[in-house]
Write a protein that holds these residues in place. Structure first.
Motif, mmCIF file in Angstrom:
data_model
loop_
_atom_site.group_PDB
_atom_site.id
_atom_site.type_symbol
_atom_site.label_atom_id
_atom_site.label_comp_id
_atom_site.label_asym_id
_atom_site.label_seq_id
_atom_site.Cartn_x
_atom_site.Cartn_y
_atom_site.Cartn_z
ATOM 1 N N SER A 100 -2.058 -33.927 -28.560
ATOM 2 C CA SER A 100 -0.701 -33.488 -28.913
ATOM 3 C C SER A 100 -0.751 -32.423 -30.001
ATOM 4 O O SER A 100 0.048 -31.481 -30.005
ATOM 5 C CB SER A 100 0.149 -34.677 -29.362
ATOM 6 O OG SER A 100 -0.408 -35.300 -30.511
ATOM 7 N N ASP B 10 2.061 -24.178 -29.068
ATOM 8 C CA ASP B 10 3.494 -23.891 -29.022
ATOM 9 C C ASP B 10 3.954 -23.101 -30.238
ATOM 10 O O ASP B 10 4.887 -22.295 -30.152
ATOM 11 C CB ASP B 10 4.297 -25.194 -28.929
ATOM 12 C CG ASP B 10 4.315 -25.762 -27.520
ATOM 13 O OD1 ASP B 10 3.792 -25.096 -26.605
ATOM 14 O OD2 ASP B 10 4.840 -26.875 -27.329
ATOM 15 N N ASN C 211 5.519 -27.889 -38.616
ATOM 16 C CA ASN C 211 6.603 -27.533 -37.708
ATOM 17 C C ASN C 211 7.326 -26.256 -38.110
ATOM 18 O O ASN C 211 8.022 -25.650 -37.294
ATOM 19 C CB ASN C 211 7.621 -28.679 -37.621
ATOM 20 C CG ASN C 211 7.048 -29.898 -36.918
ATOM 21 O OD1 ASN C 211 6.058 -29.805 -36.209
ATOM 22 N ND2 ASN C 211 7.675 -31.040 -37.121
ATOM 23 N N LYS D 54 7.544 -33.142 -23.189
ATOM 24 C CA LYS D 54 7.928 -31.750 -22.951
ATOM 25 C C LYS D 54 7.249 -31.208 -21.704
ATOM 26 O O LYS D 54 7.902 -30.570 -20.849
ATOM 27 C CB LYS D 54 7.556 -30.901 -24.168
ATOM 28 C CG LYS D 54 7.819 -29.417 -23.987
ATOM 29 C CD LYS D 54 7.409 -28.642 -25.236
ATOM 30 C CE LYS D 54 7.634 -27.147 -25.033
ATOM 31 N NZ LYS D 54 7.267 -26.362 -26.232
ATOM 32 N N ARG D 55 5.963 -31.473 -21.558
ATOM 33 C CA ARG D 55 5.212 -30.937 -20.424
ATOM 34 C C ARG D 55 5.466 -31.710 -19.133
ATOM 35 O O ARG D 55 5.611 -31.123 -18.058
ATOM 36 C CB ARG D 55 3.723 -30.932 -20.770
ATOM 37 C CG ARG D 55 3.377 -29.811 -21.723
ATOM 38 C CD ARG D 55 2.128 -30.057 -22.537
ATOM 39 N NE ARG D 55 1.859 -28.857 -23.350
ATOM 40 C CZ ARG D 55 2.522 -28.546 -24.456
ATOM 41 N NH1 ARG D 55 3.488 -29.339 -24.890
ATOM 42 N NH2 ARG D 55 2.242 -27.437 -25.127
ATOM 43 N N GLU E 38 6.019 -36.622 -27.976
ATOM 44 C CA GLU E 38 6.916 -35.470 -27.885
ATOM 45 C C GLU E 38 6.313 -34.354 -27.039
ATOM 46 O O GLU E 38 6.989 -33.788 -26.159
ATOM 47 C CB GLU E 38 7.234 -34.945 -29.282
ATOM 48 C CG GLU E 38 8.189 -33.769 -29.286
ATOM 49 C CD GLU E 38 8.542 -33.309 -30.682
ATOM 50 O OE1 GLU E 38 9.239 -32.282 -30.807
ATOM 51 O OE2 GLU E 38 8.118 -33.960 -31.659
ATOM 52 N N GLN E 39 5.064 -34.002 -27.296
ATOM 53 C CA GLN E 39 4.428 -32.921 -26.553
ATOM 54 C C GLN E 39 4.204 -33.297 -25.095
ATOM 55 O O GLN E 39 4.377 -32.473 -24.191
ATOM 56 C CB GLN E 39 3.090 -32.547 -27.203
ATOM 57 C CG GLN E 39 3.224 -31.879 -28.559
ATOM 58 C CD GLN E 39 3.916 -30.535 -28.472
ATOM 59 O OE1 GLN E 39 3.658 -29.751 -27.564
ATOM 60 N NE2 GLN E 39 4.815 -30.260 -29.403
ATOM 61 N N GLU E 40 3.828 -34.551 -24.854
ATOM 62 C CA GLU E 40 3.620 -35.002 -23.490
ATOM 63 C C GLU E 40 4.922 -34.986 -22.698
ATOM 64 O O GLU E 40 4.950 -34.535 -21.538
ATOM 65 C CB GLU E 40 3.020 -36.414 -23.481
ATOM 66 C CG GLU E 40 1.599 -36.497 -23.982
ATOM 67 C CD GLU E 40 1.458 -36.591 -25.493
ATOM 68 O OE1 GLU E 40 0.366 -36.882 -25.990
ATOM 69 O OE2 GLU E 40 2.471 -36.352 -26.200
ATOM 70 N N TRP F 170 -1.653 -29.073 -28.394
ATOM 71 C CA TRP F 170 -0.482 -28.541 -27.680
ATOM 72 C C TRP F 170 0.566 -27.995 -28.651
ATOM 73 O O TRP F 170 1.142 -26.935 -28.419
ATOM 74 C CB TRP F 170 0.123 -29.627 -26.805
ATOM 75 C CG TRP F 170 -0.575 -29.817 -25.499
ATOM 76 C CD1 TRP F 170 -1.231 -28.863 -24.764
ATOM 77 C CD2 TRP F 170 -0.697 -31.037 -24.753
ATOM 78 N NE1 TRP F 170 -1.738 -29.409 -23.606
ATOM 79 C CE2 TRP F 170 -1.429 -30.733 -23.574
ATOM 80 C CE3 TRP F 170 -0.260 -32.343 -24.949
ATOM 81 C CZ2 TRP F 170 -1.726 -31.702 -22.606
ATOM 82 C CZ3 TRP F 170 -0.557 -33.310 -23.995
ATOM 83 C CH2 TRP F 170 -1.288 -32.988 -22.837
ATOM 84 N N LYS F 171 0.797 -28.738 -29.729
ATOM 85 C CA LYS F 171 1.800 -28.289 -30.700
ATOM 86 C C LYS F 171 1.363 -26.976 -31.361
ATOM 87 O O LYS F 171 2.172 -26.058 -31.526
ATOM 88 C CB LYS F 171 2.030 -29.357 -31.772
ATOM 89 C CG LYS F 171 3.018 -28.916 -32.846
ATOM 90 C CD LYS F 171 3.207 -29.987 -33.910
ATOM 91 C CE LYS F 171 4.055 -31.124 -33.416
ATOM 92 N NZ LYS F 171 4.393 -32.092 -34.490
#
Length: 387
Positions: free
Chosen positions: A341, A348, A317, A160-161, A156-158, A344-345
């Motif tokens: 990830s 965010d 989350n 997004k970027r 998911e994070q990958e 990164w999360k």
């Protein structure tokens, strides 16, 4: 349960984890220098694109350069599979992944669907992949890779970027894009060879575990996690160190600090642990003197950090830090494949992250039916908490 090596191990032979962290710090600095040399101008132009399109508040060049390395590594690992995935299959599995995120009590049902169709649509044994022609890494291939990663539900994070990078490349001329993609692919291959030499001794069991998982994880929703390649372990090890460097100055200025650690570190299982529910996690009650969680909690107290046991990363989350709150640092402790990830999360969500690797994996959910008590380098944790 006594320690058993499943995939990676930072405690190999008589060598302590100190040697690993000394090595990873030097390797992180080298990779940063290499990325700046090869991608400095590209990341600078990309930052201007980010500003112009108002996509996000611009981050540091090294963070964007790490995304380029991630792009290249994921292409080398999954490029062939991406070309095998048909559009209707991608749509079907992506829909399952999205519904699973919001499923609540129906999540076990969607776990079964994800496992079934991930095995059928996305998982290709090594022998089958070896027969496939190596596809070209271009915009079409990049698009197919993004579709595959999105359908997997594991990146998911990958996604997004890398989606922002895809938007950027769409604005450039074809020749420039193809040249950059050749460079990105070449750097990923060079990175893989470098890490095999420097970090391979910590991941000697990965490929054997991958081969076993081709059979034993069939139909499981985490089959793609179990089948991760050795270079992905190395990417997370080095990538976590790069993020630690990138966020270090801001972390040292944080007004509050938390330590988030996984339940696999608890020594007492099946109701024996007396941890107290607090918000989205649990606080250690000190019921077992030599429990790794108790030891980490005491280290946290020494440096004014609150230690929280988190049973699943999805619980984080709903803990976004508001702009009105003071800056909050977090030391995330996780097994290696969740580090990049997870960092990164956390960023965010408004946290300022630092990462510490579990010395080996062992949770019941993914790695061991019996559950293996995991631990970390306490020395490394203290080094990150010192301000």
């Amino acid at each position: 349960m006594e320690k058993r090596i499943i995939s990676y191990d930072l405690e190999i032979s008589s060598e302590s984890t100190d040697a690993f962290y000394e090595k990873i710090q030097l390797l992180g600095q080298k990779v940063i220098a290499d990325l700046q040399y090869f991608f400095g101008s590209l990341s600078a132009d990309y930052i201007e694109f980010i500003k112009k399109e108002q996509i996000e508040k611009p981050r540091t060049a090294v963070e964007y350069q790490l995304e380029l390395l991630t792009m290249g590594v994921l292409w080398t690992v999954y490029g062939k599979q991406a070309f095998l995935l048909e559009q209707d299959q991608a749509v079907r599995l992506t829909e399952i992944v999205e519904r699973r995120k919001m499923a609540g009590e129906e999540k076990p049902y969607y776990n079964k669907l994800k496992g079934k169709y991930s095995t059928e649509f996305l998982f290709y044994p090594e022998k089958e992949k070896e027969r496939l022609k190596e596809p070209d890494f271009n915009l079409n291939g990049f698009h197919k890779l993004l579709c595959w990663l999105r359908a997997s539900g594991e990146f998911e994070q990958e996604v997004k970027r890398l989606t922002n990078w895809y938007r950027y490349f769409l604005c450039k001329d074809t020749t420039s894009v193809e040249n950059w993609m050749r460079g990105i692919s070449a750097q990923a291959i060079g990175f893989q060879k470098l890490c095999e030499q420097e970090l391979g001794k910590y991941t000697t069991c990965v490929e054997g575990f991958r081969r076993e998982s081709e059979i034993s994880y069939q139909g499981r929703e985490d089959i793609l996690l179990a089948a991760r390649s050795e270079v992905e372990y190395h990417l997370n090890m080095v990538g976590a160190q790069i993020l630690n460097i990138a966020f270090r100055k801001a972390f040292l200025q944080a007004e509050k600090t938390y330590i988030y650690l996984p339940a696999c570190m608890m020594k007492q299982k099946d109701g024996g642990c007396r941890a107290v529910k607090k918000g989205m996690g649990f606080l250690c009650a000190g019921c077992t003197e030599d429990c790794p969680v108790h030891r980490v909690t005491n280290i946290g107290k020494k440096y004014g950090a609150v230690t929280v046991i988190v049973y699943h990363e999805s619980e984080l989350n709903h803990t976004r830090v508001s702009k009105e709150q003071e800056s909050t640092g977090v030391v995330g402790i996780a097994c290696v494949l969740n580090l990049l990830s997870g960092g990164w999360k956390a960023k965010d969500l408004g946290y300022i992250p630092q990462c510490v690797l579990l010395n080996y994996c062992g949770c019941r959910q993914h790695w061991s039916e019996e559950g293996i008590v995991t631990r970390i380098s306490e020395k490394r944790l203290e080094e990150l908490l010192k301000k």
